[in-house]
Design a protein around this motif. Structure first.
Motif, PDB file in Angstrom:
ATOM      1  N   GLY A 127      38.409  25.211  11.676  1.00 26.84           N
ATOM      2  CA  GLY A 127      37.446  24.580  12.564  1.00 26.84           C
ATOM      3  C   GLY A 127      37.690  23.122  12.861  1.00 26.84           C
ATOM      4  N   ARG A 128      38.791  22.576  12.401  1.00 26.74           N
ATOM      5  CA  ARG A 128      39.124  21.200  12.746  1.00 26.74           C
ATOM      6  C   ARG A 128      39.967  21.241  14.008  1.00 26.74           C
TER       7      ARG A 128
ATOM      8  N   PHE B 228      42.410  16.089  17.264  1.00 20.57           N
ATOM      9  CA  PHE B 228      43.590  15.495  16.640  1.00 20.57           C
ATOM     10  C   PHE B 228      43.202  14.632  15.444  1.00 20.57           C
ATOM     11  N   ARG B 229      42.226  13.753  15.607  1.00 19.80           N
ATOM     12  CA  ARG B 229      41.817  12.855  14.504  1.00 19.80           C
ATOM     13  C   ARG B 229      41.253  13.638  13.319  1.00 19.80           C
ATOM     14  N   GLU B 230      40.511  14.688  13.594  1.00 16.14           N
ATOM     15  CA  GLU B 230      39.981  15.519  12.505  1.00 16.14           C
ATOM     16  C   GLU B 230      41.127  16.134  11.709  1.00 16.14           C
ATOM     17  N   LEU B 231      42.107  16.624  12.428  1.00 16.01           N
ATOM     18  CA  LEU B 231      43.263  17.225  11.761  1.00 16.01           C
ATOM     19  C   LEU B 231      44.008  16.177  10.941  1.00 16.01           C
ATOM     20  N   HIS B 232      44.203  15.013  11.521  1.00 18.14           N
ATOM     21  CA  HIS B 232      44.929  13.952  10.828  1.00 18.14           C
ATOM     22  C   HIS B 232      44.208  13.547   9.543  1.00 18.14           C
ATOM     23  N   ARG B 233      42.896  13.433   9.605  1.00 29.76           N
ATOM     24  CA  ARG B 233      42.121  13.076   8.401  1.00 29.76           C
ATOM     25  C   ARG B 233      42.175  14.173   7.344  1.00 29.76           C
ATOM     26  N   ALA B 234      42.193  15.429   7.783  1.00 25.50           N
ATOM     27  CA  ALA B 234      42.143  16.558   6.850  1.00 25.50           C
ATOM     28  C   ALA B 234      43.475  16.819   6.149  1.00 25.50           C
ATOM     29  N   ILE B 235      44.574  16.425   6.771  1.00 25.85           N
ATOM     30  CA  ILE B 235      45.900  16.740   6.222  1.00 25.85           C
ATOM     31  C   ILE B 235      46.485  15.477   5.608  1.00 25.85           C
ATOM     32  N   GLU B 236      46.287  15.341   4.338  1.00 25.28           N
ATOM     33  CA  GLU B 236      46.728  14.144   3.621  1.00 25.28           C
ATOM     34  C   GLU B 236      48.247  13.982   3.696  1.00 25.28           C
ATOM     35  N   GLY B 237      48.671  12.782   4.098  1.00 25.86           N
ATOM     36  CA  GLY B 237      50.081  12.447   4.084  1.00 25.86           C
ATOM     37  C   GLY B 237      50.822  12.690   5.390  1.00 25.86           C
ATOM     38  N   ILE B 238      50.205  13.346   6.353  1.00 24.06           N
ATOM     39  CA  ILE B 238      50.908  13.612   7.611  1.00 24.06           C
ATOM     40  C   ILE B 238      50.775  12.394   8.536  1.00 24.06           C
TER      41      ILE B 238
END
Length: 121
Positions: free
Chosen positions: A36-37, A40-50
């Motif tokens: 449900g993310r 783009f910013r939601e995904l970036h925040r959710a995926i640590e280190g990317i």
């Protein structure tokens, strides 16, 4: 197309999709979009280190292979949503099935030489 050609074509596509998903970030991005993310910013925040660059590249590859869809709202402030395609949903379900298989056979797998370091931890 004869059945042998069709089977070979399906195999070739599966190998190409697997190559995209088996990258460091491919499956992680797919799962986050599926959870449900969508922005783009939601995904970036959710995926640590990317990094932003790597997330952009991964999203493009997943889109190019038909696993996610990109929808640009064409607003003054950039607003793009990502969703899983039907193929992407099926692939995530297949991966979850592989995880179920792993749990089912975990004890036997941990007894093999390849996984000895996991069982001693």
């Amino acid at each position: 197309m004869n059945p042998d050609d069709e089977q070979q074509r399906a195999r070739d596509i599966a190998v190409r999709v697997f190559a995209v998903v088996s990258t460091k970030w491919g499956l992680r991005v797919l799962e986050e979009v599926g959870d449900g993310r969508h922005r783009f910013r939601e995904l970036h925040r959710a995926i640590e280190g990317i990094s932003f660059k790597m997330l952009t590249q991964t999203l493009r590859e997943l889109e190019n292979h038909g696993l996610i869809s990109r929808f640009d709202h064409h607003t003054a402030n950039p607003h793009v949503d990502y969703t899983l395609t039907e193929a992407g949903i099926g692939l995530v379900q297949t991966v979850h099935g592989l995880c179920t298989w792993s749990r089912t056979h975990l004890e036997r797998l941990l007894d093999t030489p390849a996984y000895q370091s996991y069982s001693s931890g």
